[in-house]
Scaffold this motif. Structure first.
Motif, PDB file in Angstrom:
ATOM      1  N   ALA A 149       1.489  41.508  24.576  1.00 44.77           N
ATOM      2  CA  ALA A 149       1.823  42.284  25.776  1.00 44.77           C
ATOM      3  C   ALA A 149       3.043  41.702  26.475  1.00 44.77           C
ATOM      4  CB  ALA A 149       0.621  42.303  26.726  1.00 44.77           C
TER       5      ALA A 149
ATOM      6  N   HIS B  92      -0.467  52.459  23.405  1.00 39.01           N
ATOM      7  CA  HIS B  92      -1.144  52.650  24.691  1.00 39.01           C
ATOM      8  C   HIS B  92      -0.389  51.909  25.799  1.00 39.01           C
ATOM      9  CE1 HIS B  92      -4.220  52.986  21.484  1.00 39.01           C
ATOM     10  NE2 HIS B  92      -4.687  53.991  22.232  1.00 39.01           N
ATOM     11  N   LYS B  93       0.938  51.985  25.741  1.00 43.34           N
ATOM     12  CA  LYS B  93       1.759  51.234  26.687  1.00 43.34           C
ATOM     13  C   LYS B  93       1.555  51.707  28.122  1.00 43.34           C
ATOM     14  CE  LYS B  93       6.510  49.575  27.191  1.00 43.34           C
ATOM     15  NZ  LYS B  93       7.885  49.636  26.640  1.00 43.34           N
TER      16      LYS B  93
ATOM     17  N   GLY C 160      -3.486  39.601  21.736  1.00 42.93           N
ATOM     18  CA  GLY C 160      -3.046  40.703  22.580  1.00 42.93           C
ATOM     19  C   GLY C 160      -2.301  40.251  23.813  1.00 42.93           C
TER      20      GLY C 160
ATOM     21  N   GLY D 149      -3.319  42.827  28.254  1.00 42.45           N
ATOM     22  CA  GLY D 149      -3.114  42.930  26.807  1.00 42.45           C
ATOM     23  C   GLY D 149      -4.373  42.573  26.037  1.00 42.45           C
TER      24      GLY D 149
ATOM     25  N   LEU E  24      -0.669  48.017  21.284  1.00 39.53           N
ATOM     26  CA  LEU E  24      -0.203  48.082  22.672  1.00 39.53           C
ATOM     27  C   LEU E  24       0.935  49.088  22.834  1.00 39.53           C
ATOM     28  CD1 LEU E  24      -0.270  44.284  23.607  1.00 39.53           C
ATOM     29  CD2 LEU E  24      -1.860  46.048  24.352  1.00 39.53           C
ATOM     30  N   ASN E  25       1.750  49.240  21.795  1.00 39.78           N
ATOM     31  CA  ASN E  25       2.848  50.199  21.864  1.00 39.78           C
ATOM     32  C   ASN E  25       2.323  51.628  21.942  1.00 39.78           C
ATOM     33  OD1 ASN E  25       5.549  50.627  22.082  1.00 39.78           O
ATOM     34  ND2 ASN E  25       6.002  50.461  19.892  1.00 39.78           N
TER      35      ASN E  25
ATOM     36  N   LEU F  22      -1.719  50.391  29.356  1.00 37.36           N
ATOM     37  CA  LEU F  22      -1.579  48.950  29.572  1.00 37.36           C
ATOM     38  C   LEU F  22      -0.966  48.684  30.938  1.00 37.36           C
ATOM     39  CD1 LEU F  22      -1.473  45.945  28.561  1.00 37.36           C
ATOM     40  CD2 LEU F  22       0.765  46.492  27.591  1.00 37.36           C
TER      41      LEU F  22
ATOM     42  N   THR G 237      -6.870  45.495  26.561  1.00 36.34           N
ATOM     43  CA  THR G 237      -6.497  46.733  25.872  1.00 36.34           C
ATOM     44  C   THR G 237      -6.761  46.644  24.378  1.00 36.34           C
ATOM     45  OG1 THR G 237      -4.786  47.146  27.539  1.00 36.34           O
ATOM     46  CG2 THR G 237      -4.602  48.344  25.456  1.00 36.34           C
ATOM     47  N   VAL G 238      -6.311  45.577  23.743  1.00 36.04           N
ATOM     48  CA  VAL G 238      -6.479  45.447  22.290  1.00 36.04           C
ATOM     49  C   VAL G 238      -7.962  45.366  21.931  1.00 36.04           C
ATOM     50  CG1 VAL G 238      -5.984  43.999  20.289  1.00 36.04           C
ATOM     51  CG2 VAL G 238      -4.220  44.368  22.012  1.00 36.04           C
TER      52      VAL G 238
END
Length: 644
Positions: free
Chosen positions: A514, A598-599, A510, A457, A595-596, A602, A460-461
């Protein structure tokens, strides 16, 4: 003749303690030999039997408390008495027995009745006797007190005496400074000090003052009284002072601020006077006081101690010696501290410390120079890249880099390598910053999955935000207190804008976002993340004035005098708390939204983390692609670790 004197052992106070028990034994033996040693104490029945048999030649009553029994010569040949007379402790003519009779009147009456009844002819006398041992016991408490007092005085004076003091109590007020001159050559020079170009230029000028003062005085200038080295720990303040000692070629007195502190009143001020007296006698000279905040703290801060505080007396004497009447001698005072904010203003003024030299953490170029100094004694492999290591160690001080080089050598030796490779340096960075790898830490598969998504998380963020720091690597290997970490190298910034701070806070949140998105639960693993973002949000609102509702005000006091003062009202405090919470919650929701979107990526990143445990920037490029806002050239300075 001189050699004999030199080799003759001297009896010190400490060695005397060895002989005291021996002397006591000798005195005791001699006293007992002249007294009651070898004598037998008689019971009442035994005394009555000797009395009836007319074996007694004389009874000597001593101090009206006990009697010594002398036997006739013929009686000493009898079996009961012969064993005692044959003892090596018995002397001819000495009493053979002692008898504690109790009441003197009853004893004398018993003797008179026995003389009449058995027609006895022995002599009876009363005699006072003073024992040497009794006298010693009378004075023993006073003797012990004197010996203990001398022992502690010597220990304290031994710790407080100056060079050559021999531990004498009269030297307790002497300076404890170490003198470096032509007889004690200091090998450190400015060549051994990497980086710190500005600071080196300042102190080199001080050395030039002492070597050729006429160059400056012919124009009417005066030699500076002192220079204060200020900076974070490990940046090289003491190393600069050592270089001055090695380069100046004049007597150099070195000591710590705590060396002035003693349990006796007035000792600190006395040591200051003695220090400057020695320096003036050897002028031109330099005095270096390390950690001067030990005695230089601002006066009057603690009202409980009153005006007779010993530390304040020491500081007052130091102020007088540095700039008072009759202080026009060629003595320059160097001092170092990492707490310049607590120093007394009178100590900081011009005329005492004319110059304040700030020794900051090294930048990229200076870190490379420091690496070059510390790798000289190391055996390196060809793959070592110093430029890359300098980029990977932002925020490291000179002491940290020295420790890093040593750790890399230890890691290489542990793995039985013939040279130190580049990977050994990277492992040393992980060891120093992240802590020791916990190979035996038991983590359940469920916990490991949560940790993987948490760190994924963060990665990713930060990858999707423009102002978030570039990622270096992500790991779920437990180190120190952390169960995992995402490593970043933020670019160098002299000022930080609101958007940059918000992006950093969003990347920090993040990990928790996550956990919430994937498991619909949150854990305690985000403690360090929450601590970091709360400090950032509070700084935005109360320090930097970056909040619209609170406005363009700051409640930060650079003097440090607001420790017990709240500089705002209760209603403002409530507003501050609300705004801090609003900022943090806003970035948390923003992280969930990112994150939603690019779930799936992730989840891919978390799966790769579970598989490899450590992933690098290349792995993120394969999953997310290149960051569109990455700059080609960045200067990385402040190392940030977001820990699980």
């Amino acid at each position: 003749m001189s050699d004999k004197k030199k080799n003759t052992p001297k009896l010190s106070f400490n060695s005397m303690w060895i002989y005291i028990p021996i002397i006591a034994v000798i005195i005791g033996v001699s006293l007992f030999n002249g007294g009651s040693m070898g004598q037998k104490k008689l019971s009442e029945n035994e005394f009555s039997q000797i009395l009836r048999e007319n074996d007694i030649a004389k009874i000597l009553i001593l101090n009206k408390s006990y009697a010594e029994i002398f036997l006739k010569k013929s009686a000493t040949e009898k079996d009961p008495h012969k064993k005692l007379t044959s003892s090596p402790f018995y002397r001819q003519g000495a009493p053979l027995y002692t008898y504690n009779f109790g009441d003197l009147q009853n004893f004398e009456e018993t003797i008179r009745e026995a003389k009449t009844k058995y027609q006895l002819d022995f002599d009876t006398r009363n005699e006072p006797r003073t024992s040497i041992l009794d006298g010693i016991f009378n004075f023993l408490p006073f003797i012990l007190l004197i010996v203990i007092w001398l022992f502690f005085m010597r220990r304290m004076s031994g710790a407080g005496g100056g060079a050559g003091s021999g531990g004498q109590i009269f030297n307790i007020g002497k300076s404890k400074a170490k003198l470096f001159d032509q007889d004690t050559k200091v090998k450190t020079t400015f060549k051994n000090v990497a980086g710190l170009e500005g600071a080196k230029e300042e102190v080199q000028e001080i050395v030039d003052f002492l070597k050729s003062p006429e160059k400056y005085t012919k124009l009417g200038g005066k030699i500076p009284k002192g220079a204060l080295l200020v900076g974070p720990p490990g940046t090289g303040k003491t190393l600069l002072a050592k270089a001055v000692a090695g380069e100046a070629g004049v007597p150099f007195f070195s000591l710590s601020g705590s060396d002035f502190v003693e349990m006796f009143v007035g000792v600190g001020a006395s040591r200051v006077r003695d220090l400057f007296k020695q320096a003036q006698q050897k002028s031109p000279s330099i005095i270096f006081i390390d950690e001067i905040d030990a005695i230089g703290r601002a006066r009057g801060k603690n009202s409980m101690t009153g005006g007779n505080d010993e530390r304040e007396n020491t500081l007052n004497q130091l102020l007088t010696e540095m700039d008072g009447f009759g202080t026009d001698t060629n003595v320059i005072v160097l001092a170092a501290t990492n707490r310049a904010d607590v120093l007394d203003k009178a100590l900081m003024r011009a005329g005492r410390f004319d110059r304040q030299i700030y020794v900051d953490l090294p930048d990229l170029h200076e870190r490379r120079e420091i690496f070059e100094v510390h790798i000289k004694p190391l055996r390196l492999a060809e793959d070592v890249n110093l430029e890359f290591l300098a980029q990977q160690t932002p925020g490291f001080s000179g002491a940290d880099i020295a420790n890093l080089c040593n750790e890399a050598a230890l890691i290489a030796a542990r793995n039985s390598k013939n040279a130190i490779h580049h990977q050994d340096f990277l492992d040393a960075v992980d060891r120093i910053v992240g802590g020791l790898e916990k190979k035996n830490k038991v983590i359940t598969p469920k916990e490991k999955e949560v940790i993987a998504f948490h760190e994924a998380g963060h990665a990713t963020v930060s990858w999707m935000l423009k102002y978030a720091a570039p990622l270096v690597k992500v790991t779920i290997v437990p180190r120190g207190q952390s169960l995992g970490a995402a490593w970043y190298l933020p670019e160098e910034r002299k000022i930080v804008q609101t958007e940059q701070m918000l992006d950093e806070m969003c990347a920090t949140m993040g990990g928790r976002a996550a956990e919430k998105l994937i498991f619909d639960k949150i854990s305690t693993g985000a403690l360090s993340d929450l601590e970091k973002v709360t400090k950032q949000a509070r700084a935005m609102v109360t320090v930097y004035g970056l909040n619209d509702k609170v406005g363009n005000v700051t409640y930060y006091d650079s003097t440090g005098n607001d420790a017990f003062v709240k500089p705002y009202s209760d209603s403002t405090a409530k507003t501050i708390d609300e705004e801090i919470s609003k900022i943090i919650e806003g970035q948390y929701q923003r992280a969930i939204e990112i994150l939603n979107l690019h779930k799936d990526k992730l989840s891919m990143l978390a799966d790769r983390l579970l598989e490899k445990e450590v992933i690098f920037k290349d792995d993120l490029i394969k999953i997310f692609g290149e960051r569109p806002f990455d700059k080609k050239e960045t200067n990385n300075e402040n190392n940030t670790i977001i820990e699980e």
